[in-house]
Design a protein around this motif. Structure first.
Motif, PDB file in Angstrom:
ATOM      1  N   LEU A 177       0.827  -1.209   0.000  1.00 15.98           N
ATOM      2  CA  LEU A 177       0.000   0.000   0.000  1.00 15.98           C
ATOM      3  C   LEU A 177       0.861   1.259   0.000  1.00 15.98           C
ATOM      4  CD1 LEU A 177      -2.541  -1.165   2.759  1.00 15.98           C
ATOM      5  CD2 LEU A 177      -2.955  -1.098   0.289  1.00 15.98           C
ATOM      6  N   ASN A 178       2.053   1.171  -0.583  1.00 21.03           N
ATOM      7  CA  ASN A 178       3.005   2.277  -0.469  1.00 21.03           C
ATOM      8  C   ASN A 178       2.910   3.314  -1.586  1.00 21.03           C
ATOM      9  OD1 ASN A 178       4.122   0.809  -2.535  1.00 21.03           O
ATOM     10  ND2 ASN A 178       5.986   0.226  -1.432  1.00 21.03           N
ATOM     11  N   SER A 179       1.805   3.317  -2.311  1.00 23.78           N
ATOM     12  CA  SER A 179       1.561   4.369  -3.300  1.00 23.78           C
ATOM     13  C   SER A 179       0.051   4.558  -3.444  1.00 23.78           C
ATOM     14  CB  SER A 179       2.167   4.017  -4.661  1.00 23.78           C
ATOM     15  OG  SER A 179       1.440   2.960  -5.276  1.00 23.78           O
ATOM     16  N   ASP A 180      -0.344   5.732  -3.897  1.00 25.88           N
ATOM     17  CA  ASP A 180      -1.773   5.991  -4.104  1.00 25.88           C
ATOM     18  C   ASP A 180      -2.365   5.019  -5.112  1.00 25.88           C
ATOM     19  OD1 ASP A 180      -1.685   8.069  -2.308  1.00 25.88           O
ATOM     20  OD2 ASP A 180      -1.456   9.629  -3.844  1.00 25.88           O
ATOM     21  N   GLU A 181      -1.585   4.674  -6.120  1.00 29.81           N
ATOM     22  CA  GLU A 181      -2.079   3.747  -7.143  1.00 29.81           C
ATOM     23  C   GLU A 181      -2.346   2.365  -6.547  1.00 29.81           C
ATOM     24  OE1 GLU A 181      -0.788   1.948 -11.526  1.00 29.81           O
ATOM     25  OE2 GLU A 181       0.588   3.217 -10.398  1.00 29.81           O
ATOM     26  N   LYS A 182      -1.411   1.873  -5.751  1.00 31.86           N
ATOM     27  CA  LYS A 182      -1.601   0.560  -5.118  1.00 31.86           C
ATOM     28  C   LYS A 182      -2.810   0.569  -4.193  1.00 31.86           C
ATOM     29  CE  LYS A 182       3.187  -1.135  -5.141  1.00 31.86           C
ATOM     30  NZ  LYS A 182       4.313  -1.577  -4.280  1.00 31.86           N
ATOM     31  N   ARG A 183      -2.967   1.643  -3.445  1.00 37.40           N
ATOM     32  CA  ARG A 183      -4.104   1.725  -2.521  1.00 37.40           C
ATOM     33  C   ARG A 183      -5.417   1.714  -3.285  1.00 37.40           C
ATOM     34  NH1 ARG A 183      -2.407   3.093   2.672  1.00 37.40           N
ATOM     35  NH2 ARG A 183      -4.563   3.524   3.233  1.00 37.40           N
ATOM     36  N   GLN A 184      -5.468   2.443  -4.393  1.00 41.01           N
ATOM     37  CA  GLN A 184      -6.694   2.516  -5.179  1.00 41.01           C
ATOM     38  C   GLN A 184      -7.021   1.170  -5.822  1.00 41.01           C
ATOM     39  OE1 GLN A 184      -8.812   4.991  -5.281  1.00 41.01           O
ATOM     40  NE2 GLN A 184     -10.205   3.943  -6.695  1.00 41.01           N
ATOM     41  N   GLU A 188     -10.338  -1.121  -4.908  1.00 34.76           N
ATOM     42  CA  GLU A 188     -11.328  -1.451  -5.930  1.00 34.76           C
ATOM     43  C   GLU A 188     -11.582  -2.946  -6.044  1.00 34.76           C
ATOM     44  OE1 GLU A 188     -13.319   0.432  -7.824  1.00 34.76           O
ATOM     45  OE2 GLU A 188     -12.627   2.150  -6.664  1.00 34.76           O
ATOM     46  N   ARG A 189     -10.661  -3.780  -5.585  1.00 37.41           N
ATOM     47  CA  ARG A 189     -10.876  -5.230  -5.614  1.00 37.41           C
ATOM     48  C   ARG A 189     -11.970  -5.664  -4.650  1.00 37.41           C
ATOM     49  NH1 ARG A 189      -6.451  -7.510  -3.271  1.00 37.41           N
ATOM     50  NH2 ARG A 189      -7.107  -9.588  -3.942  1.00 37.41           N
ATOM     51  N   HIS A 190     -12.270  -4.844  -3.663  1.00 39.12           N
ATOM     52  CA  HIS A 190     -13.241  -5.187  -2.633  1.00 39.12           C
ATOM     53  C   HIS A 190     -14.601  -4.589  -2.953  1.00 39.12           C
ATOM     54  CE1 HIS A 190      -9.311  -5.617  -0.712  1.00 39.12           C
ATOM     55  NE2 HIS A 190      -9.881  -6.479   0.098  1.00 39.12           N
ATOM     56  N   PRO A 191     -15.680  -5.335  -2.763  1.00 38.32           N
ATOM     57  CA  PRO A 191     -17.015  -4.786  -3.021  1.00 38.32           C
ATOM     58  C   PRO A 191     -17.303  -3.502  -2.239  1.00 38.32           C
ATOM     59  CG  PRO A 191     -17.160  -7.159  -2.852  1.00 38.32           C
ATOM     60  CD  PRO A 191     -15.749  -6.797  -2.488  1.00 38.32           C
ATOM     61  N   LEU A 192     -16.740  -3.366  -1.049  1.00 39.19           N
ATOM     62  CA  LEU A 192     -16.970  -2.147  -0.266  1.00 39.19           C
ATOM     63  C   LEU A 192     -16.007  -1.019  -0.627  1.00 39.19           C
ATOM     64  CD1 LEU A 192     -17.933  -3.553   3.245  1.00 39.19           C
ATOM     65  CD2 LEU A 192     -19.413  -2.726   1.408  1.00 39.19           C
ATOM     66  N   LYS A 193     -15.114  -1.269  -1.592  1.00 36.19           N
ATOM     67  CA  LYS A 193     -14.285  -0.237  -2.235  1.00 36.19           C
ATOM     68  C   LYS A 193     -13.371   0.519  -1.277  1.00 36.19           C
ATOM     69  CE  LYS A 193     -16.250  -1.378  -6.057  1.00 36.19           C
ATOM     70  NZ  LYS A 193     -15.550  -2.333  -6.937  1.00 36.19           N
ATOM     71  N   ARG A 194     -12.867  -0.164  -0.296  1.00 38.29           N
ATOM     72  CA  ARG A 194     -11.841   0.446   0.553  1.00 38.29           C
ATOM     73  C   ARG A 194     -10.995  -0.641   1.193  1.00 38.29           C
ATOM     74  NH1 ARG A 194     -12.635   0.430   6.102  1.00 38.29           N
ATOM     75  NH2 ARG A 194     -14.746   0.045   6.888  1.00 38.29           N
TER      76      ARG A 194
END
Length: 232
Positions: A177-184, A188-194
């Motif tokens: 999770l060390n970049s904004d892109e990775k976090r996003q 998005e892989r999760h139905p609850l989107k976080r």
């Protein structure tokens, strides 16, 4: 005031569990290994513990223990062909054998306690297959088997359950999770989107330790943003 043992309580989920339990007036006996201690609450006591030692020092345990949570874990993700057999063993020693040592040390302290409870951690990757998760899923799958077996053996006096999280925002997961892109992308892989937070997991642990879950044992609770059950 109840006594709770948090193995691995100096950072991430373990630290949040210690905070939440202490807020409710409990006495916490937490352990640390590598992480620095950030919790200075009066009713939180820390001791050094290396669960991979042949005979870890559990002399810090009080005479009565009402609940225990085992938090140490690892996230080693790589293709199966690149994993050495000894790496599987290292994960198993930390995540499964370490939990066994802690439980065996704590059980005598739970004998005279009503509704004593133990919570261990699995992972969403045990019941839902993901690429590159063979190493972590193998040892956590063993943890799930341990939970169900001990739930039968320890009932009705002691309950034991597990939590299977998905990716959670902790120091252990920082390289994922060390970049904004990775976090996003991961959100998005999760139905609850976080991404999950330590407080999400700690809330579930609090429930499983409490009298509110007194009719629950041998279960694996999926706290994973819906990823194990929903395709969206």
């Amino acid at each position: 005031m109840s006594n709770y043992i948090i193995i691995g309580a100096s950072s991430g989920i373990g630290l949040e569990i210690a905070n939440q339990l202490s807020i409710h007036g409990n006495r916490i006996y937490g352990t640390y290994y590598k992480s620095s201690i950030k919790n200075s609450k009066e009713n939180v006591h820390y001791s050094y513990l290396d669960v991979t030692e042949a005979s870890p020092d559990f002399s810090f345990l009080p005479d009565e223990v009402h609940g225990m949570v085992y938090c140490p874990g690892s996230i080693n993700l790589k293709p199966f062909k690149r994993i050495k057999p000894e790496e599987f063993v290292e994960d198993y020693q930390l995540q499964t054998i370490g939990a066994i040592k802690a439980i065996q040390a704590v059980l005598p302290k739970m004998k005279n306690v009503e509704n004593a409870a133990i919570v261990l951690f699995s992972t969403v990757a045990v019941q839902t297959g993901f690429n590159f998760h063979a190493q972590v899923a193998a040892s956590k799958g063993a943890v799930e088997g341990l939970i169900r077996s001990l739930a039968a053996e320890l009932a009705p006096q002691i309950r034991i359950n597990g939590i299977a999280p998905s990716l959670t925002d902790t120091p252990l997961a920082s390289r994922l999770l060390n970049s904004d892109e990775k976090r996003q992308v991961n959100a998005e892989r999760h139905p609850l989107k976080r991404i999950g937070s330590p407080s999400d997991i700690a809330a579930s642990v609090m429930f499983l330790l409490s009298d509110k879950s007194s009719w629950i044992t041998g279960q694996i609770m999926h706290v994973d943003g819906g990823i194990s059950a929903i395709r969206s």
